[in-house]
Write an enzyme that holds these catalytic residues in place. Structure first.
Site, mmCIF file in Angstrom:
data_model
loop_
_atom_site.group_PDB
_atom_site.id
_atom_site.type_symbol
_atom_site.label_atom_id
_atom_site.label_comp_id
_atom_site.label_asym_id
_atom_site.label_seq_id
_atom_site.Cartn_x
_atom_site.Cartn_y
_atom_site.Cartn_z
ATOM 1 N N LYS A 1 0.819 -1.232 0.000
ATOM 2 C CA LYS A 1 0.000 0.000 0.000
ATOM 3 C C LYS A 1 0.844 1.270 0.000
ATOM 4 O O LYS A 1 0.438 2.285 -0.579
ATOM 5 C CB LYS A 1 -0.976 -0.022 1.176
ATOM 6 C CG LYS A 1 -0.309 -0.097 2.517
ATOM 7 C CD LYS A 1 -0.957 -1.084 3.450
ATOM 8 C CE LYS A 1 0.049 -1.423 4.519
ATOM 9 N NZ LYS A 1 -0.333 -2.247 5.565
ATOM 10 N N GLY B 1 -6.850 -6.295 2.612
ATOM 11 C CA GLY B 1 -6.313 -7.665 2.672
ATOM 12 C C GLY B 1 -7.123 -8.614 1.803
ATOM 13 O O GLY B 1 -7.161 -8.498 0.585
ATOM 14 N N LYS C 1 -4.600 3.705 2.518
ATOM 15 C CA LYS C 1 -5.657 2.880 1.915
ATOM 16 C C LYS C 1 -6.798 3.740 1.379
ATOM 17 O O LYS C 1 -7.293 3.480 0.285
ATOM 18 C CB LYS C 1 -6.153 1.856 2.939
ATOM 19 C CG LYS C 1 -5.063 0.837 3.298
ATOM 20 C CD LYS C 1 -5.455 0.017 4.503
ATOM 21 C CE LYS C 1 -4.369 -0.953 4.925
ATOM 22 N NZ LYS C 1 -4.644 -1.551 6.248
ATOM 23 N N GLY D 1 -3.324 -10.089 7.458
ATOM 24 C CA GLY D 1 -3.032 -11.491 7.781
ATOM 25 C C GLY D 1 -2.485 -12.225 6.572
ATOM 26 O O GLY D 1 -2.742 -11.872 5.431
#
Ligand code: HSE
Length: 415
Positions: free
Chosen positions: A100, A129, A200, A298
């Protein structure tokens, strides 16, 4: 066989290998071709893995390998990722990234280069994600004018706020817990100060409106000043505090964009997005609100989005996917001070709470008092509607001139 190289074998990089290896057959079926890893770039040693033989420390080996048509960049950070990605595109290789920082800082430049070279530069994993959001905005919702996007875009801060709201845990304790559970970096500043969410929302804004918004242009507040008293006032108001990244298209052709902790009503779909989960609301003129929810970080969720982009690249080796934005015109971002917003304001005076509130009424005019559980003498909380930040600061200074202390102010969201 489509041969790929992976730059980086950290959490996401090793997840990409795992997904490619465990889903080998279904990926080949969907890509209509086998996908094989020819090189992995990492400066560390990884002995004893079933794929230890593909590691290299030499980026040029990848750059100059004509068999490699797709490079996956999962190193993170701006450099050397930017130089490597640029070199790959210049050398005729499509690039997939989860980075990002890279997309928020260099998206317009890299997309222009990919277009010039008729290659793909895909970054579904850079926001949310494992949640599909880049493709939905650029393709599925393309018939809409997206009027607004509002998202809980950072799992670390959402976990901390959830602990503060549900368990009345102090900010520092919730942060320590996030770190011990592996939900926060050892240096969590980019998360708790809002920089990660800012990158983001800049990517989503650039995508939705076709003009690059840089993180430096965005008003960013993190959650470090949020207290349990603020959480109690939000509850008295009828909601919770969430770190929201939002962008709105304005009638003057500019955008309003910010990252800030906000009061979010219990009625809002974003209010129930808890723990490390992300939620992104996209308001379209035809669709109304569409909400995306899931794991925003994750190893495997992020790797899943990366590998989906790889499959897309393999299927479109000779055709560009439509994904593009340009550099913005000057003054594209509306100055933050101008945008009228509703605020919660928390003050303290030397007298009673009623006196403090009455003084605030004298300065702000039409305000609404909130009373939290355990309110202390002299403390007052209230909401005020439709003030620009500039106007708010002038009124806050007038309050301080009257001897009142401004303990904090929090934006009230419209979602
Ligand atoms: N720390 C980030 C988060 C990682 O919690 O959302 C994903 O960008």
């Amino acid at each position: 066989m489509a041969k790929i190289a992976i730059l980086g074998h950290g959490v996401v990089g090793s997840g990409v290998v795992e997904v490619l290896r465990t889903h080998e057959e279904s990926i080949a079926r969907r890509a209509k071709e086998d996908v094989g890893i020819k090189h992995i770039l990492d400066l560390r040693e990884f002995p004893g893995l079933p794929y230890s033989d593909v590691f290299t420390k030499d980026f040029d080996k990848i750059l100059n390998d004509p068999e490699v048509g797709i490079v996956v960049e999962v190193m993170g950070g701006l450099e050397p990722a930017f130089s490597y990605v640029k070199a790959c595109l210049e050398n005729g290789k499509s690039v997939v990234t989860s980075n990002k920082e890279l997309v928020a800082a260099k998206g317009a430049e890299l997309l222009a280069l990919a277009q010039e070279k008729n290659l793909n530069f895909l970054f579904e994993a850079s926001v949310g994600g494992g949640i599909p959001i880049i493709r939905p905005i650029s393709q599925c919702l393309a018939a809409n004018e997206v009027t607004e996007i509002a998202g809980i875009l950072n799992g670390t801060t959402n976990f901390i706020l959830t602990k503060m709201i549900r368990e009345h845990m102090a900010f520092e304790d919730a942060l320590s817990m996030a770190q011990s559970l592996g939900y926060a970096e050892r240096d969590p500043s980019a998360d708790i100060e809002g920089a990660d969410a800012c990158r983001k929302i800049c990517i989503l804004a650039s995508l939705a409106y076709g003009s690059h918004v840089y993180p430096e242009q965005v008003h960013t507040e993190g959650i470090t000043k949020i207290t349990l008293e603020d959480v109690a006032y939000a509850e008295a108001w009828g909601g919770v505090i969430k770190l929201i990244g939002e962008v709105k298209a304005l009638e003057n052709g500019r955008i309003h964009i910010q990252v800030a902790p906000m009061f979010v009503s219990r009625e809002s779909q974003l209010s129930g997005v808890d723990d490390v989960f992300n939620g992104i609301l996209v308001r379209g003129d035809a669709t109304g609100d569409v909400v995306f929810y899931g794991r925003g970080a994750g190893k495997l969720p992020t790797a899943s989005a990366v590998v989906a982009d790889v499959i897309d690249c393999v299927k479109h080796m000779k055709a560009r996917k439509y994904l593009y934005w340009e550099d913005a015109k000057p003054d594209y971002v509306e100055p933050y001070e101008n945008a009228p917003q509703d605020f919660f304001v928390h003050i303290k005076g030397a007298g009673t709470s009623e006196e403090a509130f009455a003084q605030a009424e004298g300065v702000f005019g039409d305000i609404k008092r909130l009373i939290r559980k355990g309110e202390e003498e002299g403390e007052a909380g209230f909401t005020v509607n439709g003030l620009g930040q500039g106007e708010f600061e002038a009124k806050a200074a007038a309050l301080e001139d009257k001897g009142l202390q401004l303990l904090g102010r929090i934006v009230i969201s419209e979602y």
